[in-house]
Design an enzyme around this catalytic site. Structure first.
Site, short mmCIF file in Angstrom:
data_model
loop_
_atom_site.label_atom_id
_atom_site.label_comp_id
_atom_site.label_asym_id
_atom_site.label_seq_id
_atom_site.Cartn_x
_atom_site.Cartn_y
_atom_site.Cartn_z
N TYR A 154 15.36 1.88 -34.08
CA TYR A 154 14.68 0.60 -33.83
C TYR A 154 15.39 -0.09 -32.67
CZ TYR A 154 13.03 -4.19 -34.69
OH TYR A 154 12.48 -5.44 -34.56
N ASP A 208 21.88 2.09 -27.71
CA ASP A 208 21.60 0.80 -28.33
C ASP A 208 22.67 0.60 -29.41
OD1 ASP A 208 20.75 -1.29 -29.90
OD2 ASP A 208 18.63 -0.73 -29.82
N LYS A 214 24.36 -8.81 -32.38
CA LYS A 214 24.98 -9.13 -33.68
C LYS A 214 26.40 -9.72 -33.53
CE LYS A 214 21.50 -6.64 -35.65
NZ LYS A 214 20.29 -7.26 -36.15
#
Ligand code: HOZ
Length: 426
Positions: free
Chosen positions: A144, A239, A267
């Site tokens: 994702y 990623d 994050k």
């Protein structure tokens, strides 16, 4: 456990917010529960609006590696706010954080800050296309990369729970330049490069996927991708929005010894505030405006409050033994979980301080394996844990995270809850 006030908050929210939530997985719909509304969080726990306490393994999707409400991070953010919370004009703290990121992450020589992981990936893709002057992007099923149009192809996380394989509202034409392949399958990558190699701008992947649950790259897979991309002049993009500063100060790339051309992080880097970044080799990054022709911008990019919280967080993570200690704690906990779940058709996949519990008889190596796992059993189990005050990430297509603040007593409590939940299975 009563959740009367959460139910009330949810009823009010659905009137004015689609699904009552601002990001789909929070709705807990896929596990047959309704969302919990939070009042307060501290260390490894949060309290909901009804006053129920939960031991938290979601930690804002991995952000709070230091636990909720770290005093030093909080103080840094408050100090920053006292000087003003956004200017649209540079601040020195942006450079300070950039220097620390460059020092920590092997592939990053220059970095640009943005406000979310989606934005970081979208920008990195544009940069890769601008730099290589090629169009095709190769990704992997179940990875994702945020919700930008061209990457919503066989995506994991919340997309995995949709009825269709991707999102409505994304015209087919927008994804025609995206090729999605099975994770851990180097042969299919070789075939695609053999056919389209000269038109492929980049391969993008989560080097350790966490959005189809935690799935580990098999020996040689990442090395193979590095080799193929170099051979064909395509870029390799990691990623590391989740794995960055989670699997070590230098992320998965340092841990696994593969250096990509571009990296996205998110994050943890914002210390609990909206910040993310993308970075990489100097000559690639210099293609960005205002120096180069690839445009990218943002009003809240490099926001001083987020930068200050991120800087303080990274400083605390940079102390020796931080990751070793956290990993040791996680491994002991996961070993206990494995003992308890032995013979019950459960596999727990872990790396560093993240793990996922799958209802499966065999190791899971790709998205298909995860989709084949028993999702219904997961839902029932999940709700039983919730009732006992344990908040795991609400889907097998997600990861759970350990923080330094998880106490031994709380971890013991969780093990007991897991045992109880399993004993109640019919
Ligand atoms: N993209 C996150 C899961 N991998 C969900 C974000 C959220 O709901 O806050």
């Amino acid at each position: 456990m009563q959740r009367i006030l959460s139910e009330k908050a949810y009823r009010e929210a659905v009137n004015v917010i689609p699904g009552g939530v601002n990001s789909p997985v929070r709705a807990l719909k896929s596990v047959g529960a309704s969302p919990i509304f939070i009042q307060h969080a501290e260390r490894d726990m949060f309290t909901d609006v009804d006053g129920n306490n939960f031991i938290d393994f979601c930690l804002s999707w991995g952000v709070f590696i230091l636990g909720h409400g770290n005093e030093k991070v909080k103080a840094a953010a408050i100090k920053a706010i006292s000087h003003g919370s956004s200017f649209g004009i540079p601040t020195e703290v942006e450079t300070e954080l950039a220097e620390l990121v460059v020092k920590s992450v092997p592939s990053i020589e220059k970095v640009r800050f943005v406000s979310s992981g989606t934005e970081a990936v979208m920008s990195a893709i544009r940069l890769a296309r601008g730099y290589t002057n090629r169009k095709i992007i190769v990704k992997f099923d179940g990875c994702y990369h945020g919700h930008s149009d061209s990457l919503l192809v066989a995506a994991g996380s919340g997309v995995a729970q949709l009825k269709q394989s991707s999102s409505a509202g994304v015209p087919e034409e927008f994804t025609q330049l995206t090729i999605s392949l099975p994770f851990n399958d180097l042969d299919s990558v070789k075939k695609i490069f053999f056919e389209y190699g000269k038109s492929i701008a980049a391969i993008i992947l989560e080097p350790v996927p966490a959005n189809m649950g935690v799935v580990l790259p098999q020996a040689g897979f990442l090395e193979g991708l590095r080799e193929i991309t170099l051979q064909y002049g395509a870029l390799l993009i990691f990623d590391e929005v989740i794995s960055g500063f989670r699997l070590g100060i230098g992320g998965a790339q340092e841990r696994l010894g593969i250096i990509p051309d571009l990296t996205t992080i998110g994050k943890i880097v914002g210390g609990g505030f909206p910040a993310a970044a993308f970075g990489g080799k100097r000559d690639i990054m210099d293609q960005l405006a205002p120096d180069g022709p690839v445009y990218q911008a943002g009003t809240l990019s490099g926001n001083p409050v987020a930068m200050s919280a991120g800087l303080q967080t990274l400083k605390l993570l940079s102390t020796s033994d931080f990751y070793q200690d956290l990993e040791r704690k996680t491994s002991i906990f996961v070993a206990r979980l494995r003992e308890i779940t032995k013979g019950k058709g459960i596999i727990i996949q872990q790396i560093g301080s993240m793990f996922t519990l799958f209802f499966s008889e065999k190791e899971l190596t790709n998205y298909e394996d995860v989709k084949q796992s028993d999702l219904n059993r997961f839902s029932v189990f999940y709700r039983k844990l919730l009732e006992q005050g344990v908040y795991f990430s609400p889907s097998p297509f997600e990861a759970n995270f350990m923080s330094v603040t998880h106490t031994e007593a709380h971890l013991e409590q969780v093990l007991k809850s897991v045992e109880k939940a399993l004993s109640q299975e019919s």
